[in-house]
Structures are given as C-alpha cells and as structure tokens.
Design a protein around this motif. Structure first.
Motif, PDB file in Angstrom:
ATOM      1  N   ARG A  29      48.306 -42.983  25.781  1.00 31.52           N
ATOM      2  CA  ARG A  29      49.527 -42.659  25.293  1.00 31.52           C
ATOM      3  C   ARG A  29      49.474 -41.385  25.071  1.00 31.52           C
ATOM      4  NH1 ARG A  29      53.754 -44.690  22.266  1.00 31.52           N
ATOM      5  NH2 ARG A  29      55.332 -42.983  21.843  1.00 31.52           N
ATOM      6  N   GLU A  30      48.446 -40.594  24.680  1.00 28.39           N
ATOM      7  CA  GLU A  30      48.750 -39.047  24.505  1.00 28.39           C
ATOM      8  C   GLU A  30      48.805 -38.317  25.824  1.00 28.39           C
ATOM      9  OE1 GLU A  30      46.329 -35.396  22.320  1.00 28.39           O
ATOM     10  OE2 GLU A  30      45.320 -37.345  22.087  1.00 28.39           O
ATOM     11  N   PHE A  31      48.059 -39.012  26.801  1.00 28.70           N
ATOM     12  CA  PHE A  31      48.082 -38.302  28.292  1.00 28.70           C
ATOM     13  C   PHE A  31      49.445 -38.645  28.772  1.00 28.70           C
ATOM     14  CE2 PHE A  31      48.346 -39.962  32.710  1.00 28.70           C
ATOM     15  CZ  PHE A  31      47.932 -38.791  33.423  1.00 28.70           C
ATOM     16  N   GLY A  32      50.291 -39.803  28.593  1.00 29.63           N
ATOM     17  CA  GLY A  32      51.165 -40.070  28.626  1.00 29.63           C
ATOM     18  C   GLY A  32      52.537 -39.189  28.349  1.00 29.63           C
ATOM     19  N   GLU A  33      52.227 -38.801  27.074  1.00 22.70           N
ATOM     20  CA  GLU A  33      53.085 -38.014  26.547  1.00 22.70           C
ATOM     21  C   GLU A  33      53.225 -36.486  26.978  1.00 22.70           C
ATOM     22  OE1 GLU A  33      55.540 -38.508  24.265  1.00 22.70           O
ATOM     23  OE2 GLU A  33      54.937 -40.138  23.342  1.00 22.70           O
ATOM     24  N   VAL A  34      51.910 -35.915  27.338  1.00 22.58           N
ATOM     25  CA  VAL A  34      51.707 -34.677  27.933  1.00 22.58           C
ATOM     26  C   VAL A  34      52.410 -34.607  29.253  1.00 22.58           C
ATOM     27  CG1 VAL A  34      50.007 -32.805  28.735  1.00 22.58           C
ATOM     28  CG2 VAL A  34      49.802 -34.173  26.675  1.00 22.58           C
ATOM     29  N   VAL A  35      52.228 -35.610  29.974  1.00 28.58           N
ATOM     30  CA  VAL A  35      52.670 -35.567  31.498  1.00 28.58           C
ATOM     31  C   VAL A  35      54.050 -35.667  31.518  1.00 28.58           C
ATOM     32  CG1 VAL A  35      53.072 -36.986  33.364  1.00 28.58           C
ATOM     33  CG2 VAL A  35      50.649 -36.532  32.393  1.00 28.58           C
ATOM     34  N   ILE A  36      54.854 -36.364  30.613  1.00 32.79           N
ATOM     35  CA  ILE A  36      56.194 -36.524  30.622  1.00 32.79           C
ATOM     36  C   ILE A  36      56.911 -35.343  30.268  1.00 32.79           C
ATOM     37  CG2 ILE A  36      56.306 -39.211  30.870  1.00 32.79           C
ATOM     38  CD1 ILE A  36      57.305 -39.101  27.796  1.00 32.79           C
ATOM     39  N   THR A  37      56.150 -34.691  29.122  1.00 31.13           N
ATOM     40  CA  THR A  37      56.966 -33.565  28.644  1.00 31.13           C
ATOM     41  C   THR A  37      56.662 -32.116  29.389  1.00 31.13           C
ATOM     42  OG1 THR A  37      56.113 -34.255  26.457  1.00 31.13           O
ATOM     43  CG2 THR A  37      56.803 -32.004  26.505  1.00 31.13           C
ATOM     44  N   GLU A  41      56.034 -45.347  30.153  1.00 30.49           N
ATOM     45  CA  GLU A  41      55.335 -46.636  30.242  1.00 30.49           C
ATOM     46  C   GLU A  41      54.633 -46.429  31.687  1.00 30.49           C
ATOM     47  OE1 GLU A  41      58.760 -47.593  27.760  1.00 30.49           O
ATOM     48  OE2 GLU A  41      58.503 -46.320  29.595  1.00 30.49           O
ATOM     49  N   ILE A  42      55.177 -45.644  32.832  1.00 28.36           N
ATOM     50  CA  ILE A  42      54.678 -45.773  34.148  1.00 28.36           C
ATOM     51  C   ILE A  42      53.400 -44.840  34.005  1.00 28.36           C
ATOM     52  CG2 ILE A  42      54.879 -44.922  36.241  1.00 28.36           C
ATOM     53  CD1 ILE A  42      56.316 -47.303  35.638  1.00 28.36           C
ATOM     54  N   THR A  43      53.492 -43.476  33.263  1.00 26.98           N
ATOM     55  CA  THR A  43      52.150 -42.683  33.255  1.00 26.98           C
ATOM     56  C   THR A  43      51.025 -43.526  32.538  1.00 26.98           C
ATOM     57  OG1 THR A  43      53.034 -41.742  31.215  1.00 26.98           O
ATOM     58  CG2 THR A  43      53.724 -40.759  33.367  1.00 26.98           C
ATOM     59  N   VAL A  44      51.514 -44.160  31.565  1.00 24.06           N
ATOM     60  CA  VAL A  44      50.212 -44.950  30.617  1.00 24.06           C
ATOM     61  C   VAL A  44      49.708 -45.806  31.428  1.00 24.06           C
ATOM     62  CG1 VAL A  44      49.923 -46.266  28.549  1.00 24.06           C
ATOM     63  CG2 VAL A  44      51.500 -44.414  28.487  1.00 24.06           C
ATOM     64  N   ILE A  45      50.366 -46.827  32.220  1.00 23.09           N
ATOM     65  CA  ILE A  45      50.041 -47.779  32.792  1.00 23.09           C
ATOM     66  C   ILE A  45      49.297 -47.429  34.060  1.00 23.09           C
ATOM     67  CG2 ILE A  45      51.804 -48.439  34.431  1.00 23.09           C
ATOM     68  CD1 ILE A  45      49.584 -51.160  32.613  1.00 23.09           C
ATOM     69  N   VAL A  46      49.706 -46.360  34.608  1.00 16.79           N
ATOM     70  CA  VAL A  46      48.620 -45.934  35.841  1.00 16.79           C
ATOM     71  C   VAL A  46      47.420 -45.202  35.386  1.00 16.79           C
ATOM     72  CG1 VAL A  46      48.711 -43.903  37.696  1.00 16.79           C
ATOM     73  CG2 VAL A  46      50.802 -45.182  37.272  1.00 16.79           C
ATOM     74  N   MET A  47      47.356 -44.699  34.103  1.00 17.35           N
ATOM     75  CA  MET A  47      45.887 -44.245  34.038  1.00 17.35           C
ATOM     76  C   MET A  47      45.304 -45.326  33.534  1.00 17.35           C
ATOM     77  SD  MET A  47      43.958 -41.929  33.489  1.00 17.35           S
ATOM     78  CE  MET A  47      44.529 -39.975  33.639  1.00 17.35           C
ATOM     79  N   VAL A  91      55.652 -38.837  19.682  1.00 15.64           N
ATOM     80  CA  VAL A  91      54.413 -37.979  19.765  1.00 15.64           C
ATOM     81  C   VAL A  91      53.890 -37.519  18.128  1.00 15.64           C
ATOM     82  CG1 VAL A  91      55.624 -35.626  19.847  1.00 15.64           C
ATOM     83  CG2 VAL A  91      53.249 -36.141  21.031  1.00 15.64           C
ATOM     84  N   LEU A  92      54.776 -37.496  17.489  1.00 15.85           N
ATOM     85  CA  LEU A  92      54.308 -37.028  16.021  1.00 15.85           C
ATOM     86  C   LEU A  92      53.775 -38.156  15.423  1.00 15.85           C
ATOM     87  CD1 LEU A  92      57.359 -35.015  14.777  1.00 15.85           C
ATOM     88  CD2 LEU A  92      55.070 -34.056  15.601  1.00 15.85           C
TER      89      LEU A  92
END
Length: 373
Positions: free
Chosen positions: A103-111, A120-126, A325-326
């Motif tokens: 989830r943290e990875f996904g938040e950084v990527v989409i930001t 959801e896409i970035t999280v599921i891909v990783m 994210v918080l």
C-alpha cells in the motif's frame, strides 16, 4: 534437507541488507525528527542498536538449531500447540507487513509518478510480482537478493554522499534534540523498519556454514543501519528538523535537491525512485516469501508454492483497508511498535527457554524435528 546448503555468508548478508532497505526509507527522517527534532540521528542510531539485539537473538537461535527454521524449533522448545499459536501470530504479522508495504508503495507511485493510475493497480501489480517471484526455493531467493544488492546500495550511498555537501552542521545541534521526551517512541518506530531481518530465520538453515551466521548478521545490520543513519543525517542537515517535519517523504525531497558534479543530472529524484522501486520489491519479496514459507513449515508441507496464490487476495484486501496515506502511516507506526514484541520478545523467550531446558538442534545434515523431551 529440503534444500541443499548453498547460501554463503555474503549472500546471507545481502539478503539482510536488501530486505531491511525498503519502503520505509522515504518517511524515515520524518519519523526520526518527529521523535527528537535535531536528535533524529541519535534516535536512529539507538534504533539500530535495538534492531541488532533482535537480530542477535534470532541468529543465536539459528546457530543453536542450524537445520530448522523458527517455526520448527519453537515446537521443540515450547511444545506443539503453544509454538503453533506463536507461529500463527508471526505469519499474520508478516502478512500484514507485506500488505502495508504494498500500500505504501502504491501511495508513493500515484503521488509522485503515475498520478492518473488507480491505487489498486499499483498495489496489485507489486503483489503479483512478489507472488510470481516467491515460487522458488530458498537458494534462488538468496540469489535474487544478491543480484539486486549493488543496484540498491551504491546509488543510495551516492545520493546521500552528494547531499551532505549541502548540509549545515548547525541543523544537527543539539545532538540529543530539543524535546527528548519522545525519543523512546521514535526508537521503537524506527526499529520496526528493521523487522524484515526476521527472514534470517529461514536463511540460516540453508547456509553452507551456519557458524558464520553471526558475522553475516553483524555486517548486514551494520551496512543497512549505517545507510539509514546517513539518510537521516543528510535530510536533517539539509532541511533542518522543523522543515523536515513538513515533508511527507523527506528522503525523496533530499534526492530532488541533490545533483551530480558538473550538473550531469540536476535532480536525482527520478533515478532514486527507480532504485527505490527495486528496494521495495526485495523487501516485499522477503516478507511475502517468509509468510508462505512459514505456512508450509507450520502445516509440514514439502512445497510452499501452494500458498503463493492463495494468500494474494487476502493481502490485497488488507492493503486497501487504510482510508488514506495518513491513516496508513498511523497503522504502520502502531503495528510496527507492537510487532517488536513478536520480532524481539518472542525470540528472547525462545532463547531463554532453550538455554534453561538445554535444548539444541541436530548439527548434522538432518532436517527433522528434534524430539521434545
């Protein structure tokens, strides 16, 4: 043994380093300055010491039971059912860590990079990448970490070294911080970033020479901890403690302010993010692999591949639970601090009971469980 002893001490060190250095690199300086202002480097150093104590306990247990993982020798020490309860807690904890890291990875990527891509896409891909990579044996697991290690460490060291030229020594004073009352909480929060080193319990049984496990663990925690310490010094030295508190990902901002000599690259944040993605993968890979490996040991299965796809939906659902994210970082801090009871307290209990009951594993080539007396 299920796997021949092929992992060297250098590879074991690489597993520790690439597992520890991961998604937590970005908010690390924020955690440190929130605890002790200018005392952030001191908090980080004390956290490394706490993390080393936990790793030392795990290594001593691994050397005492060189042919078994913690899931197996805990049954020798505690008995079948108490050990299974402890093992289930550990498995659930590392499954949760895997979800939060994704989830943290996904938040950084989409930001920072793919702003129009659904979370959801970035999280599921990783998670899928970790799932497919985990369908290997422990030896290949170590090879993967060893292969990516230089790609993670050298660029990170370069960025930190270049950033130090912009730092001001006065930003690091006083060394003990202006408000040291929050240091204990900060130490536990940062020490939780090292909990991935728990995977060492499944690496030691596959090492060619388990007697060198302690040396490998010292090098692993030393290099990873030294890099974390340097990142905090660089961030606080460049931005100051008050400015660092306003940054969600201070390490990423530090990379933005850093340039190569001769202005070959005026900003290193793009290169840093590329390295960070690899670091996140190795950390996520380790926690995912440990979860399914521990499950296979708990149910006495010869192969862990059965669980690789089975737990994917569960991890994805847990990853999407935080509202924002918080909320995510609030959960990470709470889970990390309480998790120290499992990653440090549980091994301490096992080691003390093993010494009191004089339990010791078979030092030969056998893999079977020692009979409980």
């Amino acid at each position: 043994m299920e796997h021949p002893r092929q992992i060297t001490a250098i590879q074991a060190t690489g597993v520790l380093i690439s597992t520890i250095i991961g998604v937590g690199v970005l908010p690390l300086p924020l955690f440190a300055v929130s605890a002790a202002d200018t005392g952030a480097p001191l908090v980080t150093l004390l956290s490394v010491i706490v993390a080393f104590i936990g790793l030392w306990l795990l290594t001593k247990l691994g050397m005492r039971f060189p042919n078994q993982s913690i899931i197996e020798y805990s049954q020798t020490i505690l008995g079948k059912w108490p050990a299974r309860a402890g093992s289930l807690l550990i498995i659930a904890f590392f499954a949760l860590l895997t979800s939060l890291a994704a989830r943290e990875f996904g938040e950084v990527v989409i930001t920072s990079v793919l702003k129009k891509t659904p979370l959801e896409i970035t999280v599921i891909v990783m998670l899928i990448l970790a799932t497919l990579s985990s369908r290997t044996d422990v030896t290949t697991f170590a090879y993967i970490h060893h292969f990516y290690l230089p790609v993670i460490v050298f660029p990170a060291v370069l960025i930190v070294a270049l950033s130090l030229k912009n730092s001001e020594l006065v930003n690091l004073l006083p060394v003990w911080g202006n408000e040291p009352s929050g240091m204990l909480k900060g130490i536990l929060t940062i020490a939780a970033l090292f909990q991935g080193s728990f995977v060492y319990t499944m690496v030691i049984p596959a090492m060619r020479n388990p007697d060198r496990a302690m040396k490998a663990s010292c090098w692993g925690i030393g290099i990873a901890g030294g890099l974390y310490f340097s990142i905090v010094v660089g961030a606080v030295g460049v931005f100051g403690s008050e400015e660092t508190k306003k940054l969600l990902w201070p390490t990423l901002e530090l990379a933005k302010t850093t340039s190569l000599p001769g202005n070959v690259l005026e900003r290193l944040d793009a290169a840093f993010l590329a390295v960070w993605v690899i670091a996140v993968f190795t950390t996520l890979f380790s926690s995912y692999y440990f979860t399914i490996h521990a499950l296979s040991k708990l149910f006495k299965l010869r192969d862990h591949k059965l669980f690789s796809m089975f737990i994917l939906p569960v991890l994805f659902a847990a990853a999407m639970f935080p509202e924002n994210v918080l909320h995510m970082y609030k959960i990470i801090a709470i889970v990390g601090r309480w998790g120290l009871l499992l990653t440090i307290g549980y091994p301490l209990l096992l080691l003390l009971l093993a010494m009191i009951r004089k339990k010791r594993g078979d030092t030969g080539g056998g893999q079977g469980l020692e009979q409980t007396s």
